[in-house]
Design a protein around this motif. Structure first.
Motif, PDB file in Angstrom:
ATOM      1  N   SER A 483       0.799  -1.225   0.000  1.00 20.43           N
ATOM      2  CA  SER A 483       0.000   0.000   0.000  1.00 20.43           C
ATOM      3  C   SER A 483       0.829   1.272   0.000  1.00 20.43           C
ATOM      4  CB  SER A 483      -0.925   0.015   1.229  1.00 20.43           C
ATOM      5  OG  SER A 483      -0.172  -0.084   2.432  1.00 20.43           O
ATOM      6  N   GLY A 484       2.163   1.169   0.060  1.00 21.06           N
ATOM      7  CA  GLY A 484       2.978   2.379   0.099  1.00 21.06           C
ATOM      8  C   GLY A 484       3.117   3.079  -1.240  1.00 21.06           C
ATOM      9  N   ALA A 485       2.678   2.429  -2.322  1.00 20.01           N
ATOM     10  CA  ALA A 485       2.748   3.039  -3.646  1.00 20.01           C
ATOM     11  C   ALA A 485       1.430   2.809  -4.371  1.00 20.01           C
ATOM     12  CB  ALA A 485       3.911   2.461  -4.442  1.00 20.01           C
ATOM     13  N   ARG A 486       1.130   3.702  -5.343  1.00 23.47           N
ATOM     14  CA  ARG A 486      -0.159   3.612  -6.035  1.00 23.47           C
ATOM     15  C   ARG A 486      -0.083   4.410  -7.335  1.00 23.47           C
ATOM     16  NH1 ARG A 486      -0.056   7.103  -2.106  1.00 23.47           N
ATOM     17  NH2 ARG A 486      -0.419   5.455  -0.606  1.00 23.47           N
ATOM     18  N   PRO A 487      -1.017   4.173  -8.246  1.00 21.47           N
ATOM     19  CA  PRO A 487      -1.068   4.999  -9.462  1.00 21.47           C
ATOM     20  C   PRO A 487      -1.774   6.318  -9.198  1.00 21.47           C
ATOM     21  CG  PRO A 487      -2.749   3.315  -9.562  1.00 21.47           C
ATOM     22  CD  PRO A 487      -1.973   3.063  -8.296  1.00 21.47           C
ATOM     23  N   ARG A 488      -1.561   7.245 -10.079  1.00 25.01           N
ATOM     24  CA  ARG A 488      -2.192   8.552  -9.973  1.00 25.01           C
ATOM     25  C   ARG A 488      -2.544   9.033 -11.380  1.00 25.01           C
ATOM     26  NH1 ARG A 488       0.589  13.575  -6.606  1.00 25.01           N
ATOM     27  NH2 ARG A 488      -0.985  15.163  -7.062  1.00 25.01           N
ATOM     28  N   ASP A 489      -3.655   9.726 -11.491  1.00 23.41           N
ATOM     29  CA  ASP A 489      -4.100  10.255 -12.790  1.00 23.41           C
ATOM     30  C   ASP A 489      -4.215   9.153 -13.836  1.00 23.41           C
ATOM     31  OD1 ASP A 489      -4.019  12.756 -11.606  1.00 23.41           O
ATOM     32  OD2 ASP A 489      -1.969  13.162 -12.295  1.00 23.41           O
ATOM     33  N   GLY A 490      -4.848   8.030 -13.410  1.00 23.20           N
ATOM     34  CA  GLY A 490      -5.073   6.938 -14.349  1.00 23.20           C
ATOM     35  C   GLY A 490      -3.817   6.212 -14.787  1.00 23.20           C
ATOM     36  N   GLY A 491      -2.729   6.371 -14.049  1.00 23.56           N
ATOM     37  CA  GLY A 491      -1.475   5.723 -14.408  1.00 23.56           C
ATOM     38  C   GLY A 491      -0.483   6.627 -15.095  1.00 23.56           C
ATOM     39  N   ALA A 492      -0.864   7.881 -15.381  1.00 25.11           N
ATOM     40  CA  ALA A 492       0.077   8.816 -16.014  1.00 25.11           C
ATOM     41  C   ALA A 492       1.251   9.101 -15.085  1.00 25.11           C
ATOM     42  CB  ALA A 492      -0.633  10.112 -16.385  1.00 25.11           C
ATOM     43  N   ARG A 493       0.976   9.139 -13.787  1.00 24.11           N
ATOM     44  CA  ARG A 493       2.024   9.292 -12.786  1.00 24.11           C
ATOM     45  C   ARG A 493       1.826   8.235 -11.702  1.00 24.11           C
ATOM     46  NH1 ARG A 493       1.961  15.266 -10.635  1.00 24.11           N
ATOM     47  NH2 ARG A 493      -0.290  15.030 -10.851  1.00 24.11           N
ATOM     48  N   LEU A 494       2.863   8.061 -10.886  1.00 20.68           N
ATOM     49  CA  LEU A 494       2.813   7.136  -9.762  1.00 20.68           C
ATOM     50  C   LEU A 494       3.059   7.931  -8.489  1.00 20.68           C
ATOM     51  CD1 LEU A 494       5.013   4.327 -11.361  1.00 20.68           C
ATOM     52  CD2 LEU A 494       2.553   4.687 -11.606  1.00 20.68           C
ATOM     53  N   GLU A 495       2.872   7.267  -7.365  1.00 16.39           N
ATOM     54  CA  GLU A 495       2.977   7.969  -6.086  1.00 16.39           C
ATOM     55  C   GLU A 495       3.599   7.026  -5.060  1.00 16.39           C
ATOM     56  OE1 GLU A 495      -0.234  11.200  -5.029  1.00 16.39           O
ATOM     57  OE2 GLU A 495      -0.726   9.284  -4.053  1.00 16.39           O
ATOM     58  N   LEU A 496       4.559   7.544  -4.305  1.00 20.18           N
ATOM     59  CA  LEU A 496       5.211   6.788  -3.235  1.00 20.18           C
ATOM     60  C   LEU A 496       5.079   7.571  -1.946  1.00 20.18           C
ATOM     61  CD1 LEU A 496       7.058   4.364  -2.417  1.00 20.18           C
ATOM     62  CD2 LEU A 496       9.013   5.842  -2.944  1.00 20.18           C
ATOM     63  N   ASP A 497       4.548   6.945  -0.908  1.00 24.89           N
ATOM     64  CA  ASP A 497       4.385   7.627   0.374  1.00 24.89           C
ATOM     65  C   ASP A 497       5.743   7.903   0.998  1.00 24.89           C
ATOM     66  OD1 ASP A 497       1.668   7.590   0.161  1.00 24.89           O
ATOM     67  OD2 ASP A 497       1.382   5.803   1.381  1.00 24.89           O
ATOM     68  N   GLY A 498       5.921   9.108   1.482  1.00 24.99           N
ATOM     69  CA  GLY A 498       7.179   9.499   2.088  1.00 24.99           C
ATOM     70  C   GLY A 498       7.564   8.608   3.246  1.00 24.99           C
ATOM     71  N   ALA A 499       8.808   8.122   3.253  1.00 25.85           N
ATOM     72  CA  ALA A 499       9.408   7.311   4.306  1.00 25.85           C
ATOM     73  C   ALA A 499       8.772   5.923   4.446  1.00 25.85           C
ATOM     74  CB  ALA A 499       9.361   8.031   5.656  1.00 25.85           C
ATOM     75  N   ARG A 500       7.754   5.592   3.645  1.00 24.25           N
ATOM     76  CA  ARG A 500       7.173   4.255   3.669  1.00 24.25           C
ATOM     77  C   ARG A 500       7.677   3.456   2.483  1.00 24.25           C
ATOM     78  NH1 ARG A 500       0.964   3.797   3.827  1.00 24.25           N
ATOM     79  NH2 ARG A 500       1.577   1.614   4.057  1.00 24.25           N
ATOM     80  N   GLN A 501       7.719   2.140   2.671  1.00 22.99           N
ATOM     81  CA  GLN A 501       8.147   1.293   1.573  1.00 22.99           C
ATOM     82  C   GLN A 501       6.982   1.003   0.640  1.00 22.99           C
ATOM     83  OE1 GLN A 501       9.148  -3.116   1.897  1.00 22.99           O
ATOM     84  NE2 GLN A 501      11.195  -2.274   1.632  1.00 22.99           N
TER      85      GLN A 501
END
Length: 601
Positions: A483-501
C-alpha cells in the motif's frame, strides 16, 4: 486375538485413555462450540460488500427455501435486497433458452443443504449451517482417525481445522467449505482400519454395500461443482476389498451417478445446462443491471453478448496451451505463494505426510490430489486459487482432507502445539479477525501476515490477486502489491508515500537493463531500492531528482492472463528514508534521462 484383548484394543482406538487424548477431545469440542457461537453472533451488515459468489448461493438457497424451485425471477431479487440490505453484486445466472427460463449459474447441492437454515434465518442461517457441518465433519473424522493417529486424533483434527484457513470459511456463504466437508465425510465413510487393527472391526474391514454407496455419493458432491475432484474415485476404488471388488465398485459408482444425476438433472429442469458452468452464463452487477428488474428477461441473450459469456464450456474456453515456465511458476506459487500458498495456509497437511507409510492406499490419495491440481493448472492457469472471493486457495480446500486420511501411524499429540505455533506465524491475522471482511481498506487480503508479505513470493501469474490497481504506465504494466505506492491520474504518474516502503511489480514485453525513476521537487536525494541496483543519480537544476535502477535479470518470465507471449517481470521495493510524510509523485521510464520524466507537483 481373544475377545478380552480385542475389547482392550477397541477402547484404545476409540476412546483416548491418556490425559493428552482427553485434552485434545475437549480442545476440539471447545473450538467447535466457539465457532458455532461466532456464526450465531456475527454481524454481516458490518461488511462493506458481499464476497465472491455469495449472492448466487444465498439467492439460490432462498429460492429453494421459499419458492421450492431453482428459477430466478424478480421476486428472488427483491427478497435478497430485503434480507441483505444491498444489491446482489456478482449474481451468476444461466439460461439455455435465451432467457425464457433463467436459473442460477451454480450447482444447487449446497443451496439444498442451506435451504432449511435460510428458511429460519436468511442471513445468519447459512453461516450456522456451515459451522454445524464443519463440527460434524471434525467429530466424525476424529473418531475415524483414532485408528490411525491414536488418542491424539482429536488434537490433530483441531489443528487441521483451526491451524489452517479452513475454519474462517464458516463466515462466508460459499460452497467450498461444504465441498471440503462432504469430501472428508466420504473419505471417513470409506476408511478401512489397518489390517489386523482389531478383531471387533473384522465386519467393517470390507465395509457394507450401503457404505460404499454413501461414500461414492459424498465424494461426488465436489465433482458436481468441479469435475476434477472425481480424482478421489481412484483411492476409493483402490480401497475396494478383493473378495467384494465387483459389488463394491458397483455400489461406489452408483453413489457417484446418483449425486451427479441429481445435480445435472435439477440444473437442466430449471432451465440451465447440465452443469452450472455451461450454457449462456453471465455475472450481474449494478453496472450491468438485473434481468426482470432493470431490463426484460427476454433480452437475456443481448446482455450476454454485451457483457460476455462466463461459461467454462463456451467455444475456445478449454483451449489451453501448456507453457513450461508458467507451470513452473504456478507450482511455486501454489506451494508458497504470498496470498494463496497451501503450505503457509494449510500447513497441517504436513502431519499426513509425516505419518504416511507409503502404502498403495496413501499413494493413491496423493496421486488423486496431484491429478486434480494438474487439471486445475491446465484449466485455470491464471486463476488456480479461486479468484477474489477466497481465503488462500479455495480450489484446494476440498483436496485438503486427503492429507488427513493419509496418516497410517500414530503421531504424538505434543507435536500439535508446535504445528499450531508454526501455522500461527502466517495465520495470526486470521485468528484475530476471522469475522472481519477479508479484504482490507488498502485492497489487500487481510489474512496475509507481515512475514508472508515480506518473504513469500507475490503470485505474478494470477489475475485476481488483490493488491492495488494495475495500470499501463509509459508502455510498462505495473501493479502495486503493497500500500505504500499507487497509481495517480489513471497511471500517467505514480505515487510513493514518504518514508514508507512501496512495492511495484513491473512487466515488460522485452527484457529491461535499467529504468529511470524521476521524482518531483519535494523528494529527497536518497532512495533505497530492493530488487535492483541503484545506479546514477541526477539532481535537476529546476528541482527534482532522478535515479537509475539497474537489473541483472528479471524476477520471473512467463505468460500473463492477457497474452501467451512471455512477459518479463521485475519487482522493486522503494523507500525514500528522508522524505517528509507526504505522497511523492514520480514517473518511470525506459528511455534514459529526460526533462519530460520529471513529474509536476
Amino acid at each position: 486375538m481373544s475377545e478380552v484383548a480385542a475389547s482392550v484394543h477397541l477402547r484404545r482406538d476409540l476412546g483416548p485413555a491418556k490425559p493428552s487424548g482427553r485434552l485434545g477431545r475437549w480442545l476440539l469440542r471447545l473450538l467447535l462450540l466457539a465457532l458455532i457461537a461466532g456464526a450465531l453472533t456475527i454481524d454481516r451488515s458490518s461488511w462493506p460488500a458481499l464476497v465472491g459468489d455469495e449472492a448466487t448461493y444465498a439467492m439460490q438457497a432462498a429460492s429453494l427455501a421459499f419458492d421450492f424451485d431453482l428459477r430466478y425471477e424478480a421476486v428472488d431479487y427483491e427478497r435478497f435486497v430485503a434480507d441483505w440490505g444491498r444489491k446482489p453484486e456478482g449474481l451468476i445466472l444461466q439460461s439455455r433458452d435465451g432467457g425464457a427460463r433463467i436459473t442460477f449459474g451454480k450447482p444447487f447441492l449446497y443451496a439444498l443443504y442451506l435451504a432449511p437454515f435460510v428458511r429460519l434465518a436468511p442471513v445468519q442461517g447459512p453461516l450456522v449451517a456451515n459451522a454445524l457441518l464443519l463440527a460434524l465433519t471434525a467429530l466424525v473424522s476424529a473418531r475415524v482417525l483414532r485408528r490411525r493417529l491414536g488418542p491424539s486424533a482429536d488434537a490433530w483434527v483441531a489443528v487441521f481445522c483451526f491451524a489452517s484457513v479452513t475454519f474462517a470459511y464458516t463466515f462466508w456463504v460459499h460452497a467450498d467449505l461444504f465441498l471440503m466437508c462432504t469430501t472428508a465425510l466420504g473419505l471417513a465413510v470409506l476408511d478401512r482400519p489397518r489390517r489386523g487393527a482389531q478383531e471387533l472391526y473384522r465386519g467393517e474391514d470390507e465395509l457394507s454395500t450401503g457404505r460404499w454407496l454413501l461414500g461414492g455419493a459424498l465424494l461426488a458432491v465436489a465433482a458436481a461443482f468441479r469435475p476434477f475432484y472425481l480424482a478421489f474415485l481412484l483411492p476409493a476404488l483402490v480401497a475396494l476389498p478383493r473378495r467384494r471388488r465387483g459389488v463394491g465398485a458397483l455400489a461406489l459408482l452408483a453413489g457417484v451417478v446418483l449425486t451427479l444425476g441429481l445435480s445435472s438433472g435439477g440444473q437442466w429442469l430449471a432451465g440451465g445446462s447440465w452443469t452450472g458452468y455451461g450454457g449462456e452464463r453471465q455475472g450481474f452487477y449494478d453496472r450491468t443491471g438485473y434481468p426482470g428488474v432493470d431490463f426484460p428477461a427476454d433480452q437475456w441473450s443481448q446482455s450476454v453478448e454485451r457483457w460476455g459469456n462466463t461459461s467454462w464450456l463456451h467455444e475456445g474456453a478449454l483451449e489451453r496451451p501448456v507453457d513450461a515456465s508458467l507451470t513452473a511458476w504456478n507450482s511455486l506459487y501454489f506451494l508458497v505463494g504470498r496470498n494463496v500458498g497451501v503450505l503457509p495456509y494449510f500447513l497441517p497437511l504436513l502431519v499426513g505426510l509425516f505419518a504416511f507409510r507409503g502404502g498403495v492406499r496413501g499413494w493413491s490419495l496423493l496421486l488423486a490430489v496431484g491429478l486434480a491440481v494438474a487439471v486445475l493448472f491446465w484449466l485455470r492457469p491464471f486463476n488456480f486459487f479461486g479468484g477474489g472471493g477466497t481465503l488462500a486457495n479455495r480450489y484446494f480446500l476440498p483436496l485438503y482432507p486427503a492429507f488427513w486420511f493419509l496418516a497410517e501411524r500414530p503421531v504424538r499429540a505434543a507435536w500439535a502445539p508446535l504445528m499450531a505455533v508454526l501455522a500461527g506465524l502466517f495465520l495470526f491475522p486470521l485468528w484475530l479477525g476471522a469475522r472481519d471482511y477479508p479484504i482490507g481498506d488498502d485492497g489487500r487480503y487481510g489474512h496475509v501476515a507481515p512475514l508472508a508479505q515480506r518473504f513469500l513470493p507475490y503470485e505474478t501469474s494470477q489475475s485476481h490477486i488483490p493488491g492495488g490497481r494495475d495500470v499501463n504506465h509509459r508502455g510498462l504494466w505495473i501493479k502495486f502489491p503493497q500500500s505504500g505506492a499507487r497509481p495517480r491520474d489513471g497511471g500517467a504518474r505514480l505515487e510513493l508515500d514518504g518514508a514508507r516502503q512501496g512495492e511495484l511489480l513491473i512487466g515488460s514485453p522485452q527484457p529491461l537493463e535499467s529504468l529511470v525513476l524521476s521524482f518531483g521537487r519535494q523528494a529527497p536525494s536518497v532512495l533505497e531500492v530492493e530488487g535492483g541496483e541503484l545506479g546514477d543519480r541526477l539532481l535537476r537544476g529546476t528541482g527534482g531528482v532522478a535515479f537509475t535502477v539497474l537489473f541483472d535479470r528479471p524476477r520471473a518470465v512467463h505468460p500473463m492472463w492477457w497474452t501467451w507471449e512471455d512477459v518479463y517481470l521485475y519487482r522493486l521495493r522503494l523507500r525514500l528514508p528522508e522524505a517528509p510524510p507526504l505522497a511523492m509523485p514520480f514517473t518511470i521510464s525506459t528511455a534514459g534521462w529526460s526533462t519530460e520524466n520529471t513529474p509536476h507537483e
